[in-house]
Design a protein around this motif. Sequence first.
Motif, mmCIF file in Angstrom:
data_model
loop_
_atom_site.group_PDB
_atom_site.id
_atom_site.type_symbol
_atom_site.label_atom_id
_atom_site.label_comp_id
_atom_site.label_asym_id
_atom_site.label_seq_id
_atom_site.Cartn_x
_atom_site.Cartn_y
_atom_site.Cartn_z
ATOM 1 N N LEU A 18 -13.589 5.949 14.221
ATOM 2 C CA LEU A 18 -13.657 6.293 12.792
ATOM 3 C C LEU A 18 -12.716 7.462 12.480
ATOM 4 O O LEU A 18 -12.477 8.314 13.329
ATOM 5 C CB LEU A 18 -15.096 6.669 12.412
ATOM 6 C CG LEU A 18 -16.130 5.551 12.558
ATOM 7 C CD1 LEU A 18 -17.525 6.081 12.262
ATOM 8 C CD2 LEU A 18 -15.811 4.394 11.636
ATOM 9 N N PRO A 19 -12.212 7.513 11.234
ATOM 10 C CA PRO A 19 -11.298 8.608 10.881
ATOM 11 C C PRO A 19 -11.967 9.965 11.022
ATOM 12 O O PRO A 19 -13.120 10.132 10.645
ATOM 13 C CB PRO A 19 -10.967 8.336 9.394
ATOM 14 C CG PRO A 19 -11.432 6.972 9.108
ATOM 15 C CD PRO A 19 -12.443 6.596 10.114
ATOM 16 N N GLY A 20 -11.263 10.901 11.591
ATOM 17 C CA GLY A 20 -11.768 12.271 11.715
ATOM 18 C C GLY A 20 -12.597 12.496 12.956
ATOM 19 O O GLY A 20 -13.040 13.615 13.207
ATOM 20 N N LEU A 21 -12.845 11.447 13.726
ATOM 21 C CA LEU A 21 -13.672 11.595 14.923
ATOM 22 C C LEU A 21 -12.868 11.279 16.170
ATOM 23 O O LEU A 21 -11.946 10.475 16.130
ATOM 24 C CB LEU A 21 -14.875 10.654 14.863
ATOM 25 C CG LEU A 21 -15.883 10.866 13.733
ATOM 26 C CD1 LEU A 21 -17.012 9.864 13.835
ATOM 27 C CD2 LEU A 21 -16.437 12.276 13.784
ATOM 28 N N LEU A 112 4.167 0.266 -4.109
ATOM 29 C CA LEU A 112 5.375 -0.428 -3.643
ATOM 30 C C LEU A 112 5.955 0.369 -2.484
ATOM 31 O O LEU A 112 6.040 1.595 -2.553
ATOM 32 C CB LEU A 112 6.412 -0.514 -4.761
ATOM 33 C CG LEU A 112 6.032 -1.294 -6.019
ATOM 34 C CD1 LEU A 112 7.113 -1.150 -7.070
ATOM 35 C CD2 LEU A 112 5.808 -2.757 -5.693
ATOM 36 N N SER A 113 6.332 -0.293 -1.429
ATOM 37 C CA SER A 113 6.867 0.422 -0.274
ATOM 38 C C SER A 113 7.914 -0.430 0.426
ATOM 39 O O SER A 113 7.599 -1.517 0.927
ATOM 40 C CB SER A 113 5.736 0.764 0.698
ATOM 41 O OG SER A 113 6.269 1.219 1.917
ATOM 42 N N LEU A 115 9.356 0.487 3.101
ATOM 43 C CA LEU A 115 9.105 0.651 4.534
ATOM 44 C C LEU A 115 8.077 -0.365 5.044
ATOM 45 O O LEU A 115 8.244 -0.956 6.102
ATOM 46 C CB LEU A 115 8.605 2.080 4.779
ATOM 47 C CG LEU A 115 8.542 2.572 6.197
ATOM 48 C CD1 LEU A 115 9.915 2.521 6.827
ATOM 49 C CD2 LEU A 115 8.007 3.987 6.228
ATOM 50 N N ASP A 116 7.023 -0.551 4.262
ATOM 51 C CA ASP A 116 5.962 -1.460 4.685
ATOM 52 C C ASP A 116 6.091 -2.843 4.052
ATOM 53 O O ASP A 116 5.164 -3.654 4.154
ATOM 54 C CB ASP A 116 4.601 -0.856 4.330
ATOM 55 C CG ASP A 116 4.372 0.456 5.071
ATOM 56 O OD1 ASP A 116 4.736 0.514 6.253
ATOM 57 O OD2 ASP A 116 3.863 1.408 4.469
ATOM 58 N N ILE A 118 5.895 -3.809 1.022
ATOM 59 C CA ILE A 118 4.885 -4.109 0.001
ATOM 60 C C ILE A 118 5.615 -4.256 -1.326
ATOM 61 O O ILE A 118 6.230 -3.305 -1.821
ATOM 62 C CB ILE A 118 3.814 -2.998 -0.087
ATOM 63 C CG1 ILE A 118 3.066 -2.885 1.244
ATOM 64 C CG2 ILE A 118 2.823 -3.289 -1.225
ATOM 65 C CD1 ILE A 118 2.090 -1.736 1.305
ATOM 66 N N ALA A 146 2.368 11.736 -6.520
ATOM 67 C CA ALA A 146 3.703 12.289 -6.804
ATOM 68 C C ALA A 146 4.580 12.152 -5.568
ATOM 69 O O ALA A 146 5.109 13.124 -5.029
ATOM 70 C CB ALA A 146 3.573 13.744 -7.234
ATOM 71 N N THR A 147 4.696 10.902 -5.109
ATOM 72 C CA THR A 147 5.526 10.590 -3.951
ATOM 73 C C THR A 147 6.601 9.602 -4.397
ATOM 74 O O THR A 147 6.503 9.035 -5.488
ATOM 75 C CB THR A 147 4.687 9.926 -2.839
ATOM 76 O OG1 THR A 147 4.159 8.705 -3.365
ATOM 77 C CG2 THR A 147 3.541 10.819 -2.395
ATOM 78 N N VAL A 148 7.576 9.378 -3.548
ATOM 79 C CA VAL A 148 8.641 8.431 -3.894
ATOM 80 C C VAL A 148 8.039 7.048 -4.152
ATOM 81 O O VAL A 148 8.328 6.412 -5.171
ATOM 82 C CB VAL A 148 9.707 8.373 -2.773
ATOM 83 C CG1 VAL A 148 10.671 7.226 -3.007
ATOM 84 C CG2 VAL A 148 10.465 9.696 -2.706
ATOM 85 N N ASP A 185 5.950 24.227 -2.628
ATOM 86 C CA ASP A 185 7.262 23.704 -2.234
ATOM 87 C C ASP A 185 8.170 23.676 -3.463
ATOM 88 O O ASP A 185 7.683 23.683 -4.603
ATOM 89 C CB ASP A 185 7.109 22.308 -1.633
ATOM 90 C CG ASP A 185 6.590 21.322 -2.637
ATOM 91 O OD1 ASP A 185 7.388 20.508 -3.121
ATOM 92 O OD2 ASP A 185 5.397 21.364 -2.964
#
Lengths: 199, 236
Positions: A18-21, A112-113, A115-116, A118, A146-148, A185
């Motif tokens: 599981l995430p975080g474990l 939309l990606s 890279l993947d 999508i 707020a990413t590409v 940043d």
Amino acid sequence: MADARDEIDALIGQFARLPGLGPRSARRMVLHLLQRRDQALRPLVMALDRVAQTAQPCQRCGNIATAPICDICADPRRATGEICVVEDVADLWAMERGQAFTGRYHVLGGTLSALDAIGPDDLRIPQLLDRIASEGVREVILALGATVDGQTTAHYIAEALEDSGVTLSALAQGVPVGGELDFLDDGTIGAALRARRAF
Amino acid sequence: MEWRDDCILLATRPLGEGTALIEVFSGLHGRYAGALRGGASRKMAPLLQPGAQLDATWRARLDSQLGSFTVEPLRGRAGALLSDRLALLGLGAVCALARYALPERQPYPEFYRHTLALLDRLGEPGWLHDYALWELTLLEETGYGLDLSQCAVTGATHGLAYVSPRSGRAVTPEGAGDYAARLLPLPEGLRPGGTLDAEGLRAALALSGHFLTDWLARAQDKPLPEARARLLRAIG
């Protein structure tokens, strides 16, 4: 005895994924549950079973619900004519925590990606267009990251809605609450400066 | 093994929970991938957007290993472009094409500077003209350069109007003769410092697109990245 140990190891393995474990925290959790069978283990098993039986995506917005239509979509008070478009269910939950938005949501299921690989067909954009036509939507709020990839998706949706007649808006970008300029940043500072308003 | 250099971030994806697998284009070392510990954190997310300029150090015990990065952000670019749809698509296309076309761990110092200059111009007037030239340079750097210096038939250096889709060599209308319809148009302003109108830009991108598809993509045995097609669709 060896079988029981195998089963407990298998359970630890499930938790550790599981995430975080990790394996160590998974062991602690399993030990905690085993030591509190009635107070912790059995209620957890029942809760997991209930969720496994009932959890499903809302047929309208894509939120996770226990009925075909989620509570937000079923609530007539939220038919404000505003739809907030988010990337995934975690973002919807984040918006709900803020208690600032009283309309309905639409979960895209990603962005939309390149890279993947999508593309628009992999997201729930056609369903958004259907909802705008059928639910009397006046405003669509694009609450994407707020990413590409997030903003590329936002621009794509804006183009797709160009002739729909709805008002389009997007979340502001800039200094977060509690943010100090020294720690921001340069992209965030630039966006904040461009989005400055009369004070 | 260790090196340190200025880099352009091309791509990032999560690797486990806190780590990111990043791919950079370094001026002295070329395209490199490696793990970046803490790269998937919320603190690093705004700094690790494609196109960001990083001071990166890459380390590995053996050269053949994936290796790991430590990075110091020098300059973010995505923040300034988020509201400019076309520039954002341009940024995506540049990073995707560089990732697609450049072989790993092969230095392209001149092309690195060219790419950096293009990224600095994204969103400014005329940047699409620079982008079209960048695609031709990408072809040249990867071994598929076009010869636009003189006519393949007459040897003339002026009045070049077409490019042979087979040889990639320029041709004048006189040299083309009856074959002109089978050749690719060479827009007049397609040179450093030149200007392209909307039609010229489309012709320039069709020209580079033909050779990217016919030569580069065929050699790579995989289609060109969708990011380029998205930019072209937005240009119209």
